[in-house]
Scaffold this motif. Structure first.
Motif, PDB file in Angstrom:
ATOM      1  N   GLU A   1     -12.465 -27.618  43.809  1.00 27.73           N
ATOM      2  CA  GLU A   1     -10.706 -27.281  44.670  1.00 27.73           C
ATOM      3  C   GLU A   1     -10.550 -26.112  43.227  1.00 27.73           C
ATOM      4  OE1 GLU A   1      -9.072 -29.711  46.614  1.00 27.73           O
ATOM      5  OE2 GLU A   1      -9.993 -30.162  48.760  1.00 27.73           O
ATOM      6  N   LEU A   2     -10.081 -25.799  42.849  1.00 26.35           N
ATOM      7  CA  LEU A   2      -9.470 -25.510  41.781  1.00 26.35           C
ATOM      8  C   LEU A   2      -7.465 -25.284  41.055  1.00 26.35           C
ATOM      9  CD1 LEU A   2     -11.416 -22.055  40.573  1.00 26.35           C
ATOM     10  CD2 LEU A   2     -11.400 -24.865  39.826  1.00 26.35           C
ATOM     11  N   PRO A   3      -6.864 -25.805  40.710  1.00 24.74           N
ATOM     12  CA  PRO A   3      -5.634 -26.265  40.590  1.00 24.74           C
ATOM     13  C   PRO A   3      -4.904 -24.966  40.259  1.00 24.74           C
ATOM     14  CG  PRO A   3      -6.541 -27.281  38.672  1.00 24.74           C
ATOM     15  CD  PRO A   3      -7.626 -26.601  39.730  1.00 24.74           C
ATOM     16  N   GLU A   4      -3.252 -24.840  40.506  1.00 28.22           N
ATOM     17  CA  GLU A   4      -2.874 -23.687  39.691  1.00 28.22           C
ATOM     18  C   GLU A   4      -2.875 -24.537  38.639  1.00 28.22           C
ATOM     19  OE1 GLU A   4      -0.705 -20.273  39.213  1.00 28.22           O
ATOM     20  OE2 GLU A   4      -2.020 -20.439  40.878  1.00 28.22           O
TER      21      GLU A   4
ATOM     22  N   ASP B   1      -1.270 -25.618  35.143  1.00 32.16           N
ATOM     23  CA  ASP B   1      -0.004 -25.653  34.545  1.00 32.16           C
ATOM     24  C   ASP B   1      -0.595 -26.352  33.026  1.00 32.16           C
ATOM     25  OD1 ASP B   1       2.308 -27.029  33.924  1.00 32.16           O
ATOM     26  OD2 ASP B   1       1.859 -28.528  35.643  1.00 32.16           O
TER      27      ASP B   1
ATOM     28  N   ARG C   1      -0.110 -29.570  32.026  1.00 32.97           N
ATOM     29  CA  ARG C   1      -1.051 -30.152  32.119  1.00 32.97           C
ATOM     30  C   ARG C   1      -2.996 -30.045  32.716  1.00 32.97           C
ATOM     31  NH1 ARG C   1      -1.696 -31.337  37.553  1.00 32.97           N
ATOM     32  NH2 ARG C   1      -2.763 -33.662  37.331  1.00 32.97           N
ATOM     33  N   TRP C   2      -2.784 -29.021  31.710  1.00 38.31           N
ATOM     34  CA  TRP C   2      -3.680 -28.628  31.586  1.00 38.31           C
ATOM     35  C   TRP C   2      -5.724 -29.291  31.148  1.00 38.31           C
ATOM     36  CZ3 TRP C   2      -6.995 -28.321  26.929  1.00 38.31           C
ATOM     37  CH2 TRP C   2      -6.290 -28.678  25.608  1.00 38.31           C
TER      38      TRP C   2
ATOM     39  N   GLN D   1      -5.942 -31.317  34.010  1.00 39.22           N
ATOM     40  CA  GLN D   1      -6.831 -30.303  35.617  1.00 39.22           C
ATOM     41  C   GLN D   1      -7.885 -30.038  34.993  1.00 39.22           C
ATOM     42  OE1 GLN D   1      -3.867 -26.829  34.999  1.00 39.22           O
ATOM     43  NE2 GLN D   1      -2.951 -28.118  36.658  1.00 39.22           N
TER      44      GLN D   1
ATOM     45  N   GLN E   1     -15.068 -32.745  39.711  1.00 38.63           N
ATOM     46  CA  GLN E   1     -15.377 -32.354  40.492  1.00 38.63           C
ATOM     47  C   GLN E   1     -16.580 -31.792  40.358  1.00 38.63           C
ATOM     48  OE1 GLN E   1     -12.874 -29.964  43.023  1.00 38.63           O
ATOM     49  NE2 GLN E   1     -11.659 -30.037  41.434  1.00 38.63           N
TER      50      GLN E   1
ATOM     51  N   ILE F   1      -6.823 -22.092  33.129  1.00 39.39           N
ATOM     52  CA  ILE F   1      -6.198 -23.519  32.412  1.00 39.39           C
ATOM     53  C   ILE F   1      -6.340 -23.514  31.322  1.00 39.39           C
ATOM     54  CG2 ILE F   1      -6.532 -25.833  33.082  1.00 39.39           C
ATOM     55  CD1 ILE F   1      -7.771 -25.717  35.678  1.00 39.39           C
TER      56      ILE F   1
END
Length: 242
Positions: free
Chosen positions: A96-99, A101, A104-105, A108, A115, A150
């Motif tokens: 899962e890849l986050p949007e 930020d 918060r890089w 992330q 993962q 990211i």
């Protein structure tokens, strides 16, 4: 005319791994066996790696698991390297890849690496399949794209971000391979090569005085879990980015 394995591979890279026409079974039992498909090949390959380790994975071994001959596999998979890429791609598809930020890089990018590590550790030694290859599988490239997004969002210069991804991927793969090798040795009760912390401390204490720092800081040298060290190393690498 049916597409060649190379054409099938090219189509997968353009459109993702989609359904493919099953290869026909030959012989009197042909109608009773499951058809040969890319998904069937991948599933059998994962089963072999999970049970026996990546070193046991060969095209002939997969064919035997599917009760067919290697030639049936080559109707769908070009060669072992193509199978390796499919396996890594299938693992990457579950990440899962986050949007991105900007605030918060670091968390992330650490989360993505964690993962990937956990995916590799599901199948002993499979991270070897990711070494020394330039990925072209879309699912694998998706993870690289997400990591790049990211880092760029965190203000990392493009060239630095590009090389950082390569370094992070290499470390995650090497870490996962080492843990897998140690676990395989433990499973074989190979205690001569895999020892606990108490034994390591005893060995450090027994060193001659020509190793003063190793003896004095043996507790520090042997402290922490494997995943503690994983997080520490990722932190060091990210500290160098800014």
């Amino acid at each position: 005319m049916s597409p060649t394995p190379q054409e099938r591979r090219a189509a997968r890279h353009q459109l993702g791994t989609g359904p493919d026409a099953p290869a026909a079974r030959r012989g009197p039992s042909g109608g009773r066996k499951k058809p040969i498909t890319v998904d069937a090949i991948i599933a059998s390959a994962f089963g072999i790696v999970e049970a026996e380790g990546y070193e046991a994975l060969t095209m002939r071994r997969v064919a035997a698991a599917l009760e067919t001959g290697p030639s049936s596999l080559y109707a769908h998979v070009v060669n072992k390297e193509d199978l390796d890429e499919l396996l890594i791609g299938r693992l990457c598809a579950e990440i899962e890849l986050p949007e991105p930020d900007p605030d918060r890089w670091r968390q992330q990018i650490t989360g993505v690496c964690t993962q990937l590590r956990d995916q590799y550790l599901r199948y002993p030694g499979i991270s070897r399949a990711a070494f020394a290859s330039a990925p072209s599988n879309l699912d694998t490239l998706r993870v690289g794209e997400g990591m790049l997004a990211i880092l760029l969002a965190g203000g990392i210069a493009p060239q630095t971000a590009a090389w950082a991804i390569d370094s992070l991927m290499l470390y995650v793969g090497a870490y996962s391979l080492e843990v897998s090798l140690a676990n395989r040795r433990l499973a074989r009760s190979d205690e001569e090569w895999v020892v606990g912390r108490d034994e390591l401390l005893r060995r450090f204490a027994a060193l001659p005085d020509t190793f003063p720092n190793s003896k004095r800081y043996a507790a520090e040298l042997t402290a922490g879990t494997l995943h503690d060290r994983f997080d520490f190393t990722l932190g060091l690498m990210l500290d160098g980015l800014g």
